[in-house]
Design a protein around this motif. Structure first.
Motif, PDB file in Angstrom:
ATOM      1  N   ARG A 132      22.169   2.961  17.255  1.00 43.71           N
ATOM      2  CA  ARG A 132      22.129   3.476  18.629  1.00 43.71           C
ATOM      3  C   ARG A 132      21.947   2.347  19.633  1.00 43.71           C
ATOM      4  NH1 ARG A 132      18.584   7.065  16.186  1.00 43.71           N
ATOM      5  NH2 ARG A 132      16.824   6.100  17.259  1.00 43.71           N
TER       6      ARG A 132
ATOM      7  N   ASP B 138      19.489  12.374  18.639  1.00 46.74           N
ATOM      8  CA  ASP B 138      20.347  11.994  19.758  1.00 46.74           C
ATOM      9  C   ASP B 138      21.782  11.746  19.308  1.00 46.74           C
ATOM     10  OD1 ASP B 138      18.111  12.157  21.325  1.00 46.74           O
ATOM     11  OD2 ASP B 138      17.882   9.994  21.601  1.00 46.74           O
ATOM     12  N   ASP B 139      21.969  11.403  18.052  1.00 43.28           N
ATOM     13  CA  ASP B 139      23.300  11.128  17.503  1.00 43.28           C
ATOM     14  C   ASP B 139      23.380  11.753  16.115  1.00 43.28           C
ATOM     15  OD1 ASP B 139      25.764  10.134  16.799  1.00 43.28           O
ATOM     16  OD2 ASP B 139      25.270   8.033  17.176  1.00 43.28           O
TER      17      ASP B 139
ATOM     18  N   THR C   7      16.155   3.358  22.459  1.00 45.05           N
ATOM     19  CA  THR C   7      15.754   4.663  21.928  1.00 45.05           C
ATOM     20  C   THR C   7      14.598   4.452  20.958  1.00 45.05           C
ATOM     21  OG1 THR C   7      17.304   4.565  20.066  1.00 45.05           O
ATOM     22  CG2 THR C   7      18.109   5.614  22.080  1.00 45.05           C
TER      23      THR C   7
ATOM     24  N   GLY D  47      20.054  13.558  29.418  1.00 42.90           N
ATOM     25  CA  GLY D  47      19.465  14.596  28.581  1.00 42.90           C
ATOM     26  C   GLY D  47      19.316  15.916  29.316  1.00 42.90           C
TER      27      GLY D  47
ATOM     28  N   ASP E 295      14.371   9.039  17.139  1.00 43.00           N
ATOM     29  CA  ASP E 295      15.293   9.758  18.019  1.00 43.00           C
ATOM     30  C   ASP E 295      16.642  10.006  17.349  1.00 43.00           C
ATOM     31  OD1 ASP E 295      13.374   9.810  19.987  1.00 43.00           O
ATOM     32  OD2 ASP E 295      14.204   8.132  21.119  1.00 43.00           O
TER      33      ASP E 295
END
Length: 159
Positions: free
Chosen positions: A123, A35-36, A28, A155, A32
């Motif tokens: 990640r 994303d989490d 990643t 995604g 990003d």
């Protein structure tokens, strides 16, 4: 010693090159974090927990999450430079998984954006199948029992 005969396949030792393992990209990007969101919030409010989890996995269980997180907190509180300690683990993680040193040097990434770098490392380990909450030993036991990590979500919306 005489030089090798013409047409000989013998090479001088200094002419031999050992090729380093190919370096690959991170799973990643540095930014990003969305994303989490759970880990993003945890890292913003309590980076010592995220760092502790990263350190335990990177050290292959040699240090505990609690001990690493406490040391990170102590360094950050006394010097304001917890990033110095955490950048060492980014380097260690990169070497273990042959990752590129990007977007810039490890120390500069941690100095400029400690939270983003910790989230990216978290990640990366998570995407490699580690259960970050269980830590090293829990992840190893889980893998030994044949339980694998769930597939990474795709995604976007899907029907």
């Amino acid at each position: 010693m005489y030089p090798p005969a013409a047409g000989s396949q013998e090479k001088h030792p200094s002419a031999l090159h050992v090729q380093a393992p190919a370096r690959g990209p991170w799973s990643t990007g540095l930014c990003d974090c969305c994303d989490d969101p759970g880990n993003c919030c945890l890292t913003c409010w309590c980076p010592c927990v995220t760092f502790g989890r990263i350190a335990e996995i990177t050290d292959r269980g040699g240090t505990s999450c609690g001990a690493s997180g406490a040391l990170y907190s102590l360094i950050a509180l006394l010097t304001g430079c917890g990033w110095i300690y955490s950048c060492l683990y980014r380097t260690k993680l990169r070497r273990q998984y042959s990752l590129l040193e990007s977007p810039c040097s490890d120390c500069l990434v941690h100095f400029c954006c400690e939270s983003c770098s910790l989230c990216q490392e978290y990640r990366e380990l998570k995407n490699r199948g580690f259960d970050m909450v269980l830590g090293w030993h829990g992840s190893v036991e889980r893998q030994a029992a044949g339980v694998t990590a769930p597939p990474a979500p795709q995604g976007g919306m899907m029907r």
